[in-house]
Design an enzyme around this catalytic site. Structure first.
Site, PDB file in Angstrom:
ATOM      1  N   HIS A 258       0.768  -1.307  -0.114  1.00 42.35           N
ATOM      2  CA  HIS A 258      -0.134  -0.071  -0.174  1.00 42.35           C
ATOM      3  C   HIS A 258       0.637   1.323  -0.054  1.00 42.35           C
ATOM      4  O   HIS A 258       0.147   2.422   0.143  1.00 42.35           O
ATOM      5  CB  HIS A 258      -0.927   0.025   1.176  1.00 42.35           C
ATOM      6  CG  HIS A 258      -2.120   0.656   1.069  1.00 42.35           C
ATOM      7  ND1 HIS A 258      -2.579   1.761   1.701  1.00 42.35           N
ATOM      8  CD2 HIS A 258      -3.111   0.617   0.320  1.00 42.35           C
ATOM      9  CE1 HIS A 258      -3.928   2.235   1.465  1.00 42.35           C
ATOM     10  NE2 HIS A 258      -4.236   1.537   0.469  1.00 42.35           N
TER      11      HIS A 258
ATOM     12  N   LYS B 250       3.067   4.403  -1.278  1.00 41.28           N
ATOM     13  CA  LYS B 250       2.882   5.323  -2.382  1.00 41.28           C
ATOM     14  C   LYS B 250       4.065   6.181  -2.477  1.00 41.28           C
ATOM     15  O   LYS B 250       4.104   7.292  -2.126  1.00 41.28           O
ATOM     16  CB  LYS B 250       1.529   6.079  -2.477  1.00 41.28           C
ATOM     17  CG  LYS B 250       0.371   5.238  -2.781  1.00 41.28           C
ATOM     18  CD  LYS B 250      -0.536   5.381  -1.584  1.00 41.28           C
ATOM     19  CE  LYS B 250      -1.843   4.650  -1.399  1.00 41.28           C
ATOM     20  NZ  LYS B 250      -2.458   4.463  -0.265  1.00 41.28           N
TER      21      LYS B 250
ATOM     22  N   ASP C  91      17.084   9.306  -8.894  1.00 42.47           N
ATOM     23  CA  ASP C  91      18.547   9.452  -8.692  1.00 42.47           C
ATOM     24  C   ASP C  91      18.820   9.246  -6.987  1.00 42.47           C
ATOM     25  O   ASP C  91      20.044   9.851  -6.706  1.00 42.47           O
ATOM     26  CB  ASP C  91      18.849  11.099  -8.943  1.00 42.47           C
ATOM     27  CG  ASP C  91      18.417  11.060 -10.483  1.00 42.47           C
ATOM     28  OD1 ASP C  91      18.347  10.429 -11.228  1.00 42.47           O
ATOM     29  OD2 ASP C  91      18.334  12.351 -10.564  1.00 42.47           O
TER      30      ASP C  91
END
Length: 305
Positions: free
Chosen positions: A252, A254, A259
């Site tokens: 779940h 996000k 870089d």
């Protein structure tokens, strides 16, 4: 002198001799230009120079907003050079373009120039209280996180550290995410529950095509949902992905790291409904310790899955 001033001086200052032959340039409106990612904006605005100059104030504002997103001077100059070389009529014009762009690059890196010493993604400053430095204190004296925990090898000037907040639904916040993805130079590690927004998918694919090492971790159940773009990105762009492969729980998270130096994280799923309908939030920061922690979490999950 700012990069905008440099570009204007070389390409938008007017005067001089008229070209030997007029090139038939397509019309580009400021409204159309404002919806384009940076590279396409640069290419199309240069190709459409007559109409661009007729709306130069609006186009300058669009360019300024892109530059505030933290794009490197070298990248802008390279795109400008490539576009002008393509439009050049002969070897002399090509050589002229190449040298002019070298001058731009050198001048923009001089002390006091915008972009001198700049590195990594720098998102645009949002209004109100949505911006605060991660280290030190802001102009109101609000004490924020101190850098005592930062490893010596990650020492960075406090003035170069930022944290920005974004809220959805908002096209301005969405543009910040697209600019974040578009600023990746070497790596883009994505750990997101669901990806269905085609514009986000296109930005990820473009990163892969310009040589960025892209990896995706996502939820196994969401992979099966209609409109999910992860398998399509593997098939179309060759982007590897992994899932949690556990129907009893969700992957779940996000977040994304570019870089290994800047992080985007929050409740925001990379979906059309989150972009246009849901109340979502996200932050973006280049705090070295935060970036390192998220990178380590991504590597742990990549190994685990």
């Amino acid at each position: 002198m700012s990069l905008v001033d440099l570009l204007t001086a070389c390409f938008g200052g007017g005067g001089g001799s008229a070209p030997v032959a007029d090139r038939q340039a397509p019309y580009l409106s400021a409204d159309q230009a404002s919806q384009m990612p940076l590279d396409l904006f640069l290419e199309r605005s240069i190709e459409s120079a007559p109409s661009t100059l007729q709306q130069k104030d609006a186009f300058a504002d669009i360019l300024q907003k892109h530059l505030e997103g933290g794009v490197s001077t070298a990248h802008v100059v390279q795109v400008v050079q490539n576009t002008l070389e393509r439009l050049a009529n002969n070897k002399t014009e090509v050589a002229t373009v190449q040298w002019a762009c070298q001058v731009l690059g050198i001048a923009a890196q001089l002390p006091g120039s915008e972009g001198a010493g700049a590195s990594g993604y720098r998102p645009p400053q949002m209004p109100g209280n949505s911006y605060a430095q991660v280290a030190g204190s802001n102009n109101d004296g609000w004490q924020t996180q101190q850098p005592k925990h930062r490893p010596p090898q990650h020492r960075v000037d406090d003035a170069d550290i930022y944290i920005r907040s974004y809220f959805f639904p908002s096209e301005e916040s969405f543009r910040a995410l697209i600019n974040f993805i578009g600023s990746a130079k070497s790596s883009l590690d994505i750990c997101v529950f669901n990806i269905t927004d085609n514009e986000v998918t296109r930005a990820i694919g473009e990163a892969k095509e310009r040589g960025v090492d892209v990896r995706i971790i996502t939820d196994d159940e969401q992979l099966k949902c209609q409109g999910n773009d992860v398998e399509r990105m593997r098939d179309q762009y060759g982007i590897p992905f992994k899932t949690d492969s556990d129907p009893s729980k969700f992957m779940h998270s996000k977040f994304a790291i570019i870089d290994k130096r800047a992080v985007w994280s929050g409740s925001y799923n990379w979906t059309v409904s989150a972009r246009r309908s849901n109340n979502e939030s996200a932050i973006c920061t280049n705090d070295p310790t935060t970036a390192q922690s998220y990178s380590e979490e991504f590597e742990k999950l990549w190994t685990e899955f």
